[in-house]
Design a protein around this motif. Structure first.
Motif, PDB file in Angstrom:
ATOM      1  N   SER A  64      -2.580  -1.244   2.694  1.00 37.17           N
ATOM      2  CA  SER A  64      -2.244  -1.717   1.366  1.00 37.17           C
ATOM      3  C   SER A  64      -3.063  -0.989   0.297  1.00 37.17           C
ATOM      4  CB  SER A  64      -2.492  -3.222   1.279  1.00 37.17           C
ATOM      5  OG  SER A  64      -3.872  -3.512   1.493  1.00 37.17           O
ATOM      6  N   ARG A  65      -2.702  -1.253  -0.952  1.00 35.07           N
ATOM      7  CA  ARG A  65      -3.338  -0.562  -2.067  1.00 35.07           C
ATOM      8  C   ARG A  65      -4.855  -0.701  -2.050  1.00 35.07           C
ATOM      9  NH1 ARG A  65      -0.788  -2.143  -7.616  1.00 35.07           N
ATOM     10  NH2 ARG A  65      -2.056  -3.957  -7.183  1.00 35.07           N
ATOM     11  N   GLY A  66      -5.313  -1.910  -1.796  1.00 34.39           N
ATOM     12  CA  GLY A  66      -6.745  -2.167  -1.814  1.00 34.39           C
ATOM     13  C   GLY A  66      -7.413  -2.012  -0.469  1.00 34.39           C
ATOM     14  N   GLY A  67      -6.612  -1.792   0.581  1.00 35.54           N
ATOM     15  CA  GLY A  67      -7.174  -1.580   1.911  1.00 35.54           C
ATOM     16  C   GLY A  67      -7.356  -2.830   2.737  1.00 35.54           C
ATOM     17  N   ALA A 100       0.523   1.708  -1.769  1.00 38.67           N
ATOM     18  CA  ALA A 100       0.249   1.549  -0.351  1.00 38.67           C
ATOM     19  C   ALA A 100       0.499   2.914   0.295  1.00 38.67           C
ATOM     20  CB  ALA A 100       1.175   0.500   0.253  1.00 38.67           C
ATOM     21  N   THR A 101      -0.161   3.164   1.408  1.00 39.37           N
ATOM     22  CA  THR A 101      -0.039   4.469   2.034  1.00 39.37           C
ATOM     23  C   THR A 101       0.231   4.314   3.519  1.00 39.37           C
ATOM     24  OG1 THR A 101      -1.683   5.274   0.463  1.00 39.37           O
ATOM     25  CG2 THR A 101      -1.115   6.722   2.263  1.00 39.37           C
ATOM     26  N   GLY A 102       1.095   5.159   4.016  1.00 36.33           N
ATOM     27  CA  GLY A 102       1.449   5.075   5.425  1.00 36.33           C
ATOM     28  C   GLY A 102       1.389   6.424   6.111  1.00 36.33           C
ATOM     29  N   TRP A 103       1.310   6.370   7.420  1.00 29.41           N
ATOM     30  CA  TRP A 103       1.435   7.549   8.263  1.00 29.41           C
ATOM     31  C   TRP A 103       2.667   7.385   9.142  1.00 29.41           C
ATOM     32  CZ3 TRP A 103      -1.481  11.901   8.017  1.00 29.41           C
ATOM     33  CH2 TRP A 103      -2.719  11.828   7.361  1.00 29.41           C
ATOM     34  N   PHE A 104       3.429   8.441   9.226  1.00 29.38           N
ATOM     35  CA  PHE A 104       4.589   8.506  10.096  1.00 29.38           C
ATOM     36  C   PHE A 104       4.464   9.774  10.928  1.00 29.38           C
ATOM     37  CE2 PHE A 104       7.292   5.174   8.272  1.00 29.38           C
ATOM     38  CZ  PHE A 104       6.635   4.946   7.076  1.00 29.38           C
ATOM     39  N   ARG A 105       5.176   9.823  12.025  1.00 30.13           N
ATOM     40  CA  ARG A 105       5.165  11.041  12.836  1.00 30.13           C
ATOM     41  C   ARG A 105       6.566  11.332  13.331  1.00 30.13           C
ATOM     42  NH1 ARG A 105       1.747   8.650  18.026  1.00 30.13           N
ATOM     43  NH2 ARG A 105       3.458   7.425  18.964  1.00 30.13           N
ATOM     44  N   GLN A 106       6.783  12.598  13.638  1.00 33.17           N
ATOM     45  CA  GLN A 106       8.085  13.003  14.142  1.00 33.17           C
ATOM     46  C   GLN A 106       7.912  14.111  15.165  1.00 33.17           C
ATOM     47  OE1 GLN A 106      10.944  13.922  11.078  1.00 33.17           O
ATOM     48  NE2 GLN A 106      12.639  13.455  12.456  1.00 33.17           N
ATOM     49  N   ALA A 160       2.446   9.232   3.468  1.00 31.57           N
ATOM     50  CA  ALA A 160       3.413   8.892   2.442  1.00 31.57           C
ATOM     51  C   ALA A 160       2.878   7.763   1.580  1.00 31.57           C
ATOM     52  CB  ALA A 160       4.733   8.473   3.087  1.00 31.57           C
ATOM     53  N   ALA A 161       3.317   7.727   0.339  1.00 34.33           N
ATOM     54  CA  ALA A 161       2.850   6.727  -0.613  1.00 34.33           C
ATOM     55  C   ALA A 161       4.011   5.848  -1.076  1.00 34.33           C
ATOM     56  CB  ALA A 161       2.200   7.408  -1.812  1.00 34.33           C
ATOM     57  N   ASP A 162       3.751   4.566  -1.130  1.00 38.05           N
ATOM     58  CA  ASP A 162       4.746   3.554  -1.483  1.00 38.05           C
ATOM     59  C   ASP A 162       4.256   2.824  -2.723  1.00 38.05           C
ATOM     60  OD1 ASP A 162       5.801   0.457   0.197  1.00 38.05           O
ATOM     61  OD2 ASP A 162       6.554   1.466  -1.602  1.00 38.05           O
ATOM     62  N   TYR A 163       4.915   3.050  -3.860  1.00 39.76           N
ATOM     63  CA  TYR A 163       4.494   2.363  -5.079  1.00 39.76           C
ATOM     64  C   TYR A 163       4.823   0.882  -4.956  1.00 39.76           C
ATOM     65  CZ  TYR A 163       3.948   0.955  -9.897  1.00 39.76           C
ATOM     66  OH  TYR A 163       3.548   0.301 -11.031  1.00 39.76           O
ATOM     67  N   THR A 164       3.839   0.041  -5.138  1.00 41.10           N
ATOM     68  CA  THR A 164       4.053  -1.393  -5.004  1.00 41.10           C
ATOM     69  C   THR A 164       3.088  -2.161  -5.884  1.00 41.10           C
ATOM     70  OG1 THR A 164       3.966  -3.259  -3.465  1.00 41.10           O
ATOM     71  CG2 THR A 164       2.512  -1.414  -3.006  1.00 41.10           C
ATOM     72  N   VAL A 165       3.538  -3.286  -6.401  1.00 42.54           N
ATOM     73  CA  VAL A 165       2.673  -4.127  -7.224  1.00 42.54           C
ATOM     74  C   VAL A 165       2.078  -5.258  -6.397  1.00 42.54           C
ATOM     75  CG1 VAL A 165       3.909  -3.607  -9.344  1.00 42.54           C
ATOM     76  CG2 VAL A 165       4.599  -5.584  -7.968  1.00 42.54           C
ATOM     77  N   THR A 166       2.385  -5.281  -5.112  1.00 38.98           N
ATOM     78  CA  THR A 166       1.850  -6.322  -4.245  1.00 38.98           C
ATOM     79  C   THR A 166       0.842  -5.720  -3.278  1.00 38.98           C
ATOM     80  OG1 THR A 166       3.410  -6.079  -2.405  1.00 38.98           O
ATOM     81  CG2 THR A 166       4.150  -7.351  -4.311  1.00 38.98           C
ATOM     82  N   GLY A 167       0.249  -6.566  -2.486  1.00 35.47           N
ATOM     83  CA  GLY A 167      -0.702  -6.119  -1.477  1.00 35.47           C
ATOM     84  C   GLY A 167      -0.071  -5.943  -0.118  1.00 35.47           C
ATOM     85  N   ALA A 168       1.270  -5.868  -0.092  1.00 39.72           N
ATOM     86  CA  ALA A 168       1.971  -5.767   1.182  1.00 39.72           C
ATOM     87  C   ALA A 168       2.057  -4.316   1.646  1.00 39.72           C
ATOM     88  CB  ALA A 168       3.374  -6.357   1.056  1.00 39.72           C
ATOM     89  N   VAL A 169       2.382  -4.139   2.928  1.00 38.63           N
ATOM     90  CA  VAL A 169       2.653  -2.816   3.456  1.00 38.63           C
ATOM     91  C   VAL A 169       4.029  -2.852   4.119  1.00 38.63           C
ATOM     92  CG1 VAL A 169       0.240  -2.193   3.802  1.00 38.63           C
ATOM     93  CG2 VAL A 169       1.487  -3.351   5.647  1.00 38.63           C
ATOM     94  N   ARG A 170       4.654  -1.691   4.182  1.00 44.95           N
ATOM     95  CA  ARG A 170       5.991  -1.617   4.759  1.00 44.95           C
ATOM     96  C   ARG A 170       6.043  -0.524   5.811  1.00 44.95           C
ATOM     97  NH1 ARG A 170       9.683  -2.394  -0.636  1.00 44.95           N
ATOM     98  NH2 ARG A 170       8.374  -0.730  -1.492  1.00 44.95           N
ATOM     99  N   GLY A 229      -2.722  13.255  -8.778  1.00 39.08           N
ATOM    100  CA  GLY A 229      -1.642  13.209  -9.737  1.00 39.08           C
ATOM    101  C   GLY A 229      -1.376  11.861 -10.378  1.00 39.08           C
ATOM    102  N   ARG A 230      -1.574  10.784  -9.662  1.00 34.86           N
ATOM    103  CA  ARG A 230      -1.337   9.452 -10.211  1.00 34.86           C
ATOM    104  C   ARG A 230      -2.453   8.530  -9.725  1.00 34.86           C
ATOM    105  NH1 ARG A 230       4.019   8.428 -12.218  1.00 34.86           N
ATOM    106  NH2 ARG A 230       5.322  10.287 -12.022  1.00 34.86           N
ATOM    107  N   THR A 231      -2.387   7.299 -10.157  1.00 36.12           N
ATOM    108  CA  THR A 231      -3.404   6.335  -9.750  1.00 36.12           C
ATOM    109  C   THR A 231      -3.182   5.966  -8.289  1.00 36.12           C
ATOM    110  OG1 THR A 231      -3.497   5.474 -11.987  1.00 36.12           O
ATOM    111  CG2 THR A 231      -4.465   4.116 -10.253  1.00 36.12           C
ATOM    112  N   PHE A 232      -4.022   6.467  -7.445  1.00 37.74           N
ATOM    113  CA  PHE A 232      -3.828   6.313  -6.009  1.00 37.74           C
ATOM    114  C   PHE A 232      -3.835   4.848  -5.590  1.00 37.74           C
ATOM    115  CE2 PHE A 232      -3.536   7.507  -1.809  1.00 37.74           C
ATOM    116  CZ  PHE A 232      -4.603   7.096  -1.025  1.00 37.74           C
ATOM    117  N   SER A 233      -4.629   4.041  -6.256  1.00 35.74           N
ATOM    118  CA  SER A 233      -4.735   2.635  -5.875  1.00 35.74           C
ATOM    119  C   SER A 233      -3.493   1.814  -6.240  1.00 35.74           C
ATOM    120  CB  SER A 233      -5.977   2.009  -6.510  1.00 35.74           C
ATOM    121  OG  SER A 233      -5.937   2.131  -7.901  1.00 35.74           O
ATOM    122  N   ASP A 234      -2.517   2.422  -6.879  1.00 35.47           N
ATOM    123  CA  ASP A 234      -1.234   1.753  -7.141  1.00 35.47           C
ATOM    124  C   ASP A 234      -0.279   1.864  -5.962  1.00 35.47           C
ATOM    125  OD1 ASP A 234      -0.937   2.608 -10.687  1.00 35.47           O
ATOM    126  OD2 ASP A 234      -1.952   0.951  -9.671  1.00 35.47           O
TER     127      ASP A 234
END
Length: 125
Positions: free
Chosen positions: A51-54, A32-38, A96-106, A25-30
């Motif tokens: 991060s976006r670039g891995g 950061a991506t995370g995994w969470f569990r519950q 989950a996907a986190d739109y970010t313009v940096t190379g950081a992860v949260r 649906g969108r530019t995936f490389s824009d």
């Protein structure tokens, strides 16, 4: 962006499992991506992020050294390789996907904009 998690299942303690998260649906490389569990009765827990670039990754304390997150932007997919699984790893895993313009992860789920439907991982003792 739409996210589809897959790869969950029933395994025994000590086994390995690989989860996949396919994006569209969108530019995936824009993102950061995370995994969470519950798990039932528990708060949503941070598992891993990339991060976006891995180049940058982060892991929750309970999975460090056992889980590895990676991504293939050409395939719009993020992976979570899980080893030495424990019964405590049981839960629904969400990507989950986190739109970010940096190379950081949260590691806080509130920062993530898009979520997949989750895939159930059950680890028996």
């Amino acid at each position: 962006v739409q996210l589809q998690a897959s790869g969950g299942g029933l395994v025994q303690a000590g086994d390995s499992l690989r989860l996949s998260c396919a994006a569209s649906g969108r530019t995936f490389s824009d993102y950061a991506t995370g995994w969470f569990r519950q798990s039932p009765g528990k708060e949503r827990e941070f598992v891993a992020a990339i991060s976006r670039g891995g180049r940058v990754t982060d892991y929750g304390d309970s999975v460090k050294g056992r889980f590895t997150i990676s991504r293939d932007n050409a395939k719009n997919t993020v992976y979570l390789q899980m080893r030495s699984l424990e019964p405590e790893d049981t839960g629904v895993y969400y990507c989950a996907a986190d739109y970010t313009v940096t190379g950081a992860v949260r590691s806080t789920h509130l920062h993530y904009d898009y979520w997949g439907q989750g895939t159930l991982v059950t680890v028996s003792s």
